[in-house]
Structure formats: structure tokens, C-alpha cells
Design a protein around this motif. Sequence first.
Motif, PDB file in Angstrom:
ATOM      1  N   ARG A  54      42.126  39.636  41.764  1.00 49.03           N
ATOM      2  CA  ARG A  54      42.097  41.082  42.505  1.00 49.03           C
ATOM      3  C   ARG A  54      42.479  42.002  41.529  1.00 49.03           C
ATOM      4  N   GLY A  55      42.027  42.943  41.915  1.00 50.20           N
ATOM      5  CA  GLY A  55      42.301  44.387  40.929  1.00 50.20           C
ATOM      6  C   GLY A  55      43.598  44.475  40.630  1.00 50.20           C
ATOM      7  N   ARG A  56      44.247  44.744  39.254  1.00 47.87           N
ATOM      8  CA  ARG A  56      45.631  44.933  39.317  1.00 47.87           C
ATOM      9  C   ARG A  56      45.910  46.418  38.860  1.00 47.87           C
ATOM     10  N   THR A  63      37.894  41.388  42.086  1.00 44.62           N
ATOM     11  CA  THR A  63      37.152  42.005  40.973  1.00 44.62           C
ATOM     12  C   THR A  63      35.878  41.215  40.692  1.00 44.62           C
ATOM     13  N   LYS A  66      33.614  43.297  42.841  1.00 46.11           N
ATOM     14  CA  LYS A  66      33.208  44.533  42.442  1.00 46.11           C
ATOM     15  C   LYS A  66      31.922  44.242  41.490  1.00 46.11           C
ATOM     16  N   TRP A  67      31.983  43.318  40.401  1.00 49.70           N
ATOM     17  CA  TRP A  67      31.008  43.244  39.654  1.00 49.70           C
ATOM     18  C   TRP A  67      29.836  42.767  40.251  1.00 49.70           C
ATOM     19  N   SER A 112      33.692  40.714  30.298  1.00 50.81           N
ATOM     20  CA  SER A 112      33.365  41.257  31.174  1.00 50.81           C
ATOM     21  C   SER A 112      32.140  42.077  31.053  1.00 50.81           C
ATOM     22  N   ASN A 210      37.647  48.945  35.993  1.00 51.12           N
ATOM     23  CA  ASN A 210      38.849  48.148  36.226  1.00 51.12           C
ATOM     24  C   ASN A 210      39.844  48.374  35.386  1.00 51.12           C
ATOM     25  N   SER A 214      43.584  43.687  34.906  1.00 47.85           N
ATOM     26  CA  SER A 214      42.299  43.042  35.319  1.00 47.85           C
ATOM     27  C   SER A 214      41.485  42.422  34.515  1.00 47.85           C
ATOM     28  N   ILE A 215      40.853  43.337  33.496  1.00 45.49           N
ATOM     29  CA  ILE A 215      40.271  42.712  32.370  1.00 45.49           C
ATOM     30  C   ILE A 215      40.715  41.778  31.439  1.00 45.49           C
TER      31      ILE A 215
END
Length: 441
Positions: A54-56, A63, A66-67, A112, A210, A214-215
Motif C-alpha cells: 500500500r502507498g507509503r 499500489t 493504482k497501477w 515500476s 507514487n 512505495s517505489i
Amino acid sequence: MTDTLTPVLTDNWDAERAWTLASYEERGGYAALDKAFAMAPDDVIAAVKESGLRGRGGAGFPTGMKWGFIPQDNPKPKYLVVNADESEPGTCKDIPLMMASPHTLVEGVIVSSYAIRANTAFIYVRGEVLHVIRRLQRAVQEAYLAGHLGKNIHGSGYDLDLIVHAGAGAYICGEETALLEGLEGRRGQPRLRPPFPAVAGLYASPTVINNVESIASVPSIIVNGPAWFAGMGTEKSNGFGIFSLSGHVANPGQYEAPLGITLRELIDLAGGMREGHELKFWTPGGSSTPLLTPEHLDVPLDFEAVGAAGSMLGTRALQLFDETTCVVRAVLRWTEFYKHESCGKCTPCREGTWWLTQTLARLEKGQGSEADLDLLLDQCDNILGRSFCALGDGATSPISSSIQYFRDEYLAHLTHGGCPFDPAASTTFPSLSDTAAGATA
């Protein structure tokens, strides 16, 4: 107790010249590229979804999901934008990560971007951190020279260009659409949504935005597998995260641990509160999240448990304050920051943060009356949910939560004619009789 730490992103921070390509590759860096290139892009997205990442950056949005929103049938180019505009008071995890190991982020960007089929990516960095910008630029240069970026990466047929962009220094650009405005050369102000960035983001093209962490977490998921990542953390908040401890703690710093660890455990890892003092209040996710108190020491630090406690996990910026801190003064300083950083686009935030500061400043000086507390809460209510972006909402969080937990301390300012924590309050601030007379008048 140290077994609770899970050094992954921070594992190489103690290596000699950890920021160099040679040091990073010596520890297996860029191994995720070939493994990812052997997979179809959709399979990479599926792996990130399965991991539960999950997004940090604060919101905690899944995540991989979302992509998946990127419309691949859109003929326009796809873009990946990394939000490295870390600038909220107390938040300090992305900048140390980029400074200590920039190639961790660069590798994450490549994997990513491949997953969402983007051939151009951007890292938007806060302009004030020039040392980080230079380190990132050198890491990107090293990656190009080594064939990790550019044309036909590792013979895969995949091309990617990565640009490090320095922002102009505005907290509002941490909001993803304001960041896009800044990246396109315009004034950093939030956009009206819809359309959302996944459909019409950078240059009106499909865009994924992001957070750095996260990435940077993606390569380890590809190398070790989604089940490895999902095996850490809690049921709905998978994986690990960097917890930044600052304030009145013996050993402040970054502590990487599974989500769900408690503040009590983290304080133990950090050597406890400073000697002779006790915890009074703390923020779980930076200054824009509601305050918590010692009664919340054993709340699991994951998205669900912190939310149930009335706050937000946010960026895991744990600011700890002991009994010597005036909560009114601390909240006033934060509110002054949000007033200063408001972009001014919407009335509730532009005018509301100004009035919040005025009311808080009077209370901090012992002026006004108890009715001003209700006035503050009313002002917060007129900002919350009515602003163009989350800046206005964040400005209200420490105020409403501090009144909830420390109403007596606000009243003590009125009783003492100033801050009761200041020994010079009786001579610096108006006397109680003067305050009462002013309130009556």
C-alpha cells in the motif's frame, strides 16, 4: 527486541559508500530488473497487487491497484512520477533513503515503469534538498552508463528515460496534482478531479504517481516474491515500513519494521524517552495527523488500527513530546506552517488557516475565553472536507485532537494569563484580570 526490525530498504545504509553503483550491485542491486523483464508487465502488476503493498506516502492506497487503473488502450504515452517532495514537519524517511541508497529508488523506478509500460519517468524532489538532488542525479548517471537506463535495457527491448526534477520549494506540491502542475512549469496548485491522473495526468496523459518508499519497495517484492512481503505486517497492512522517530526520545532516527509494531516497542528500540521524562503526546503520521497520547502506546501501527484510534498512520512520522512541551504552542507552530504553505486556491483553506492561527495565538497568550475553543472547533468544521485538497484537512487535525485530549491545558492558558509552562508568563502575558476585562469588553 531488535528481532522486530526488518532491514530491507535500510539494509545497506551502513555499507561503505552505499550510494554508489558499485556498492549497491555488490549487495545484489539491479537483480530485480532481469527477473521483471522475464515477466509480462501485467504479471509484475499482479505480483505487486498480491504482495499487498500500500502507498507509503500517507493515504495507504493499494499500489498494484493504482497501477491497474492505467488505460493501456490509451494511445498517449504513459508516465511514472515519483513524489519525493517530502516536506511535512516531522516526516523524514524518503530523504534519508535517497541520500543513503539512491539506486534502490532508481531500480524501483525501472521495474515500476516497465510494469505500467512507461518509457519516461520523473523523480520530483523538494528543491531545498540540493545534496539529495545531486546524489540522485549522479545515481541516474551511473545507471545510464551501466546500461540500467536508456535504450534496450539489459537487452530486453525496453527503453526508459529517467529525469530528476527539482521543485521550487512548496509543501503544496506534495499533493499529487499540484506536483504535476509544478512539473509542467505552472504554479503548484491542486487540480480539479476528475479526470484523475491515471487517465489524464502529466501532459494530459495516463500517469502513476507514487511515493519514494512505495517505489523503492518494488524490487524486493520482485526478487523475493509477493508472499514474502505479504508475510510481514498485519492482515490488511502488509509488509514493512520506515518509522521515523523524532523529538524527546533517546535515540531518534529511522527504524524499519513490519507494519503493526507499536510505539511502545519502537521507543524501547530507540532507548526510551529522554532520561527523567515521560511521553505526553505524539503524532503517528506527521503533523497533519490527529494527536495521540500515552494511552495509545500499544495501538498497532498499521492503517486500520491507527484509524480506529482516531488518527492516521500517514507517513509514519512519529514525533514524540514529553511533559515539558506546551501542546498549545506546538499546535500553534504547526498551524502557522499550514497557513504559510496554503496555496490560496480555495477559500476554506486560505482564509481558514489564517483565522485558526489568529485564534490559537490569542489562546496561547492567555487572551480570549473558553468560548474560543468552540470557535476553533467551528472553524475546523468549516474547513474539514470543504477544501480543494487535503492541506486544509491536515491543518485541522492537530487542533481538534489537542482540544479533545488537552482541553484543560488550553483553559490553563486563560487561567494563568499565558503559557503555564513559561516561568515568565506572569510578566510576559496579560494578567488574568486584564484578560477577563478584555473578554468582558
